[in-house]
Write a protein that holds these residues in place. Sequence first.
Motif, PDB file in Angstrom:
ATOM      1  N   PRO A  38       0.607  -1.377  -0.162  1.00 58.12           N
ATOM      2  CA  PRO A  38       0.509   0.178   0.017  1.00 58.12           C
ATOM      3  C   PRO A  38       0.782   1.528   0.129  1.00 58.12           C
ATOM      4  CG  PRO A  38      -0.722  -1.676   1.830  1.00 58.12           C
ATOM      5  CD  PRO A  38       0.342  -2.342   1.089  1.00 58.12           C
ATOM      6  N   LYS A  39       0.054   2.217  -0.841  1.00 52.67           N
ATOM      7  CA  LYS A  39       1.266   3.135  -0.775  1.00 52.67           C
ATOM      8  C   LYS A  39       2.103   3.925  -1.693  1.00 52.67           C
ATOM      9  CE  LYS A  39      -1.628   5.787   0.443  1.00 52.67           C
ATOM     10  NZ  LYS A  39      -2.674   6.043   0.175  1.00 52.67           N
ATOM     11  N   THR A  40       2.397   2.850  -2.388  1.00 53.80           N
ATOM     12  CA  THR A  40       4.225   3.301  -2.839  1.00 53.80           C
ATOM     13  C   THR A  40       3.111   3.758  -4.324  1.00 53.80           C
ATOM     14  OG1 THR A  40       3.130   0.473  -3.755  1.00 53.80           O
ATOM     15  CG2 THR A  40       4.963   1.043  -1.599  1.00 53.80           C
ATOM     16  N   GLY A  41       2.267   3.862  -5.489  1.00 52.44           N
ATOM     17  CA  GLY A  41       1.721   4.457  -5.799  1.00 52.44           C
ATOM     18  C   GLY A  41       0.679   3.545  -7.279  1.00 52.44           C
ATOM     19  N   THR A  48      -2.368   3.197  -7.648  1.00 46.99           N
ATOM     20  CA  THR A  48      -3.474   3.741  -7.853  1.00 46.99           C
ATOM     21  C   THR A  48      -3.139   4.498  -9.009  1.00 46.99           C
ATOM     22  OG1 THR A  48      -4.798   4.312  -5.859  1.00 46.99           O
ATOM     23  CG2 THR A  48      -5.558   5.522  -8.159  1.00 46.99           C
ATOM     24  N   ARG A  70       8.552   2.175  -3.657  1.00 52.76           N
ATOM     25  CA  ARG A  70       8.532   3.344  -3.292  1.00 52.76           C
ATOM     26  C   ARG A  70       9.599   3.381  -2.457  1.00 52.76           C
ATOM     27  NH1 ARG A  70       3.472   7.854  -1.778  1.00 52.76           N
ATOM     28  NH2 ARG A  70       5.220   9.513  -1.780  1.00 52.76           N
ATOM     29  N   TYR A 130       7.954   3.783  -7.845  1.00 52.46           N
ATOM     30  CA  TYR A 130       7.695   5.551  -7.862  1.00 52.46           C
ATOM     31  C   TYR A 130       9.265   6.865  -8.110  1.00 52.46           C
ATOM     32  CZ  TYR A 130       4.396   9.523  -5.778  1.00 52.46           C
ATOM     33  OH  TYR A 130       4.279  10.447  -5.379  1.00 52.46           O
ATOM     34  N   LYS A 168       8.149   9.479 -11.562  1.00 56.92           N
ATOM     35  CA  LYS A 168       8.342  10.923 -10.577  1.00 56.92           C
ATOM     36  C   LYS A 168       9.141  11.910 -11.028  1.00 56.92           C
ATOM     37  CE  LYS A 168       6.858  13.188  -8.460  1.00 56.92           C
ATOM     38  NZ  LYS A 168       5.859  14.195  -7.593  1.00 56.92           N
ATOM     39  N   LEU A 220      -2.164  11.641 -16.541  1.00 59.79           N
ATOM     40  CA  LEU A 220      -1.889  11.189 -15.056  1.00 59.79           C
ATOM     41  C   LEU A 220      -0.906  11.567 -14.037  1.00 59.79           C
ATOM     42  CD1 LEU A 220      -0.029   7.703 -17.030  1.00 59.79           C
ATOM     43  CD2 LEU A 220      -2.107   7.854 -15.669  1.00 59.79           C
ATOM     44  N   MET A 223      -5.422  13.482 -11.797  1.00 60.83           N
ATOM     45  CA  MET A 223      -5.552  12.954 -10.820  1.00 60.83           C
ATOM     46  C   MET A 223      -5.783  13.368  -9.679  1.00 60.83           C
ATOM     47  SD  MET A 223      -3.716   9.503 -11.922  1.00 60.83           S
ATOM     48  CE  MET A 223      -3.883   8.975 -10.043  1.00 60.83           C
ATOM     49  N   PHE A 237      -7.364  11.441  -0.715  1.00 56.46           N
ATOM     50  CA  PHE A 237      -6.287   9.871  -1.108  1.00 56.46           C
ATOM     51  C   PHE A 237      -4.550  10.217  -1.835  1.00 56.46           C
ATOM     52  CE2 PHE A 237      -5.326   6.277  -3.032  1.00 56.46           C
ATOM     53  CZ  PHE A 237      -5.785   5.195  -2.271  1.00 56.46           C
ATOM     54  N   ILE A 238      -5.394  11.545  -3.241  1.00 58.31           N
ATOM     55  CA  ILE A 238      -4.194  11.428  -3.712  1.00 58.31           C
ATOM     56  C   ILE A 238      -3.124  12.279  -3.126  1.00 58.31           C
ATOM     57  CG2 ILE A 238      -3.335  12.724  -5.765  1.00 58.31           C
ATOM     58  CD1 ILE A 238      -5.405  10.290  -7.429  1.00 58.31           C
ATOM     59  N   ARG A 239      -2.797  12.364  -2.271  1.00 56.72           N
ATOM     60  CA  ARG A 239      -2.310  14.262  -1.444  1.00 56.72           C
ATOM     61  C   ARG A 239      -1.492  15.008  -1.683  1.00 56.72           C
ATOM     62  NH1 ARG A 239       1.583  14.290   3.313  1.00 56.72           N
ATOM     63  NH2 ARG A 239       2.633  12.386   1.795  1.00 56.72           N
ATOM     64  N   SER A 240      -0.045  14.485  -1.456  1.00 54.57           N
ATOM     65  CA  SER A 240       1.298  15.562  -2.420  1.00 54.57           C
ATOM     66  C   SER A 240       1.781  14.984  -2.912  1.00 54.57           C
ATOM     67  CB  SER A 240       2.089  15.739  -0.766  1.00 54.57           C
ATOM     68  OG  SER A 240       2.785  14.755  -0.257  1.00 54.57           O
TER      69      SER A 240
HETATM   70  P1  A3P Z   1       1.346  10.481  -0.848  1.00 56.81           P
HETATM   71  O1  A3P Z   1       0.628  10.311  -0.197  1.00 56.81           O
HETATM   72  O2  A3P Z   1       2.764  10.921  -0.761  1.00 56.81           O
HETATM   73  O3  A3P Z   1       0.973  11.986  -1.419  1.00 56.81           O
HETATM   74  P2  A3P Z   1      -1.240   4.150  -3.654  1.00 56.81           P
HETATM   75  O4  A3P Z   1      -2.335   4.381  -4.544  1.00 56.81           O
HETATM   76  O5  A3P Z   1      -0.768   2.940  -3.646  1.00 56.81           O
HETATM   77  O6  A3P Z   1      -2.433   4.005  -2.569  1.00 56.81           O
HETATM   78  O7  A3P Z   1      -0.395   5.350  -3.488  1.00 56.81           O
HETATM   79  C1  A3P Z   1      -1.350   6.279  -2.921  1.00 56.81           C
HETATM   80  C2  A3P Z   1       0.555   7.362  -3.267  1.00 56.81           C
HETATM   81  O8  A3P Z   1       0.406   8.430  -4.286  1.00 56.81           O
HETATM   82  C3  A3P Z   1       0.232   8.975  -2.498  1.00 56.81           C
HETATM   83  O9  A3P Z   1       1.434   9.783  -2.157  1.00 56.81           O
HETATM   84  C4  A3P Z   1      -0.233   9.707  -3.530  1.00 56.81           C
HETATM   85  O10 A3P Z   1      -0.306  11.139  -3.500  1.00 56.81           O
HETATM   86  C5  A3P Z   1       0.831   9.314  -4.913  1.00 56.81           C
HETATM   87  N1  A3P Z   1       0.487   9.473  -6.335  1.00 56.81           N
HETATM   88  C6  A3P Z   1      -1.329   9.100  -6.440  1.00 56.81           C
HETATM   89  N2  A3P Z   1      -1.418   9.653  -7.694  1.00 56.81           N
HETATM   90  C7  A3P Z   1      -0.071  10.349  -8.196  1.00 56.81           C
HETATM   91  C8  A3P Z   1       0.015  11.013  -9.105  1.00 56.81           C
HETATM   92  N3  A3P Z   1      -0.482  11.130 -10.446  1.00 56.81           N
HETATM   93  N4  A3P Z   1       1.593  11.362  -9.069  1.00 56.81           N
HETATM   94  C9  A3P Z   1       2.101  11.074  -8.090  1.00 56.81           C
HETATM   95  N5  A3P Z   1       2.015  10.949  -7.069  1.00 56.81           N
HETATM   96  C10 A3P Z   1       0.533  10.132  -6.657  1.00 56.81           C
END
Ligand code: A3P
Length: 309
Positions: A47-50, A52, A148, A209, A213, A243, A248, A273-276
């Motif tokens: 989870p949270k590695t990008g 989505t 990530r 990830y 970037k 993207l 997003m 969810f799409i935070r920083s």
């Molecule tokens: P942050 O919380 O560091 O912002 P997952 O989809 O695995 O849950 O990952 C979520 C992380 O991917 C969040 O990180 C989210 O902001 C980031 N993310 C989603 N879409 C993105 C995009 N288009 N560009 C950069 N980061 C993105």
Amino acid sequence: VDTFTNEFRKGYTTVNGFSMPVGYRDFAETIENFEVKDDDIWVCSFPKTGTTWTQEMIWNIANNLNFEEARVPLSERFPFLEFTALFDYSSLKAAHPEKEFSQSVVNSVGFVKDKPSPRFIKCHLPFCLLPRQIRTGERKPKIIYVARNPKDTCISYYHHCQLLEGYRGNFDDFCRLFLGNKLNYTPYWDHILDFWKQKAHLNLLFLKYEYMKADLPAVIKKSAAFLDKTLSEDQVKTLAEHLNFANMKVNPAVNYEQAIIRSKKSFSIEGSFIRSGQIGQWKERMSDSMIQEFNRLMEEKFSDYDLIF
Ligand code: A3P
């Protein structure tokens, strides 16, 4: 199998050394015996590695940039295999009696099974808990794994757990849960390594990830080649635009805004969810001793492999 609790969620279960939600047990056998198809496309990750971001990229490449169809929520186009194992559906339904939940929530494994081919499947399962047909090589679907930097992943997971799982502890304590393998799908190091070690045996594309970037168009091209698709330079540019973080963030098909609205109601917290979407936030957020602990574990786990974050 043993269970343990932490401050904000009760009832985890340890399976093959990985922490899984207790609900996973109800699906373990069905997932083990899940009939995989060679033309499935899987996005696997911690989870949270990008995840989505990767899903939206892969789906659009595989579907020839069908942005009209891409307005359907990602959770329907690219469902999350073990999603139902992550929460107690009856409590969710009781809290939101007015809402009709999709099968992707009510019975995620059944929902994925019945999708027309080619099926797009997201999962956070560690390699050892993937369906047997994948592990044994009997079926060879395309798998995209995204990893990530662990410190950034931990920060993102912290915000996720505050927003969606009611975590109320402080950040330092959360880091200890992460390092102590007391969060869903931990230990992260082994999650990455197990896929990394299988690279040669699977039909696997390993992404980071940080690469996305640094050069999203290059990753789009690499992913297209993996999916046997050819994109023009214009298409690569259009997809990269679709993207990008700002787009997003406001795209209701991918930003999980409905879940966030429900969460805000349950946990009275703001966030998205799409935070920083940044690299290196750990430099400001983590204490020196926490950074040292992460570095020590990363060195211990990754130094024998060509894995750098
Ligand atoms: P942050 O919380 O560091 O912002 P997952 O989809 O695995 O849950 O990952 C979520 C992380 O991917 C969040 O990180 C989210 O902001 C980031 N993310 C989603 N879409 C993105 C995009 N288009 N560009 C950069 N980061 C993105």
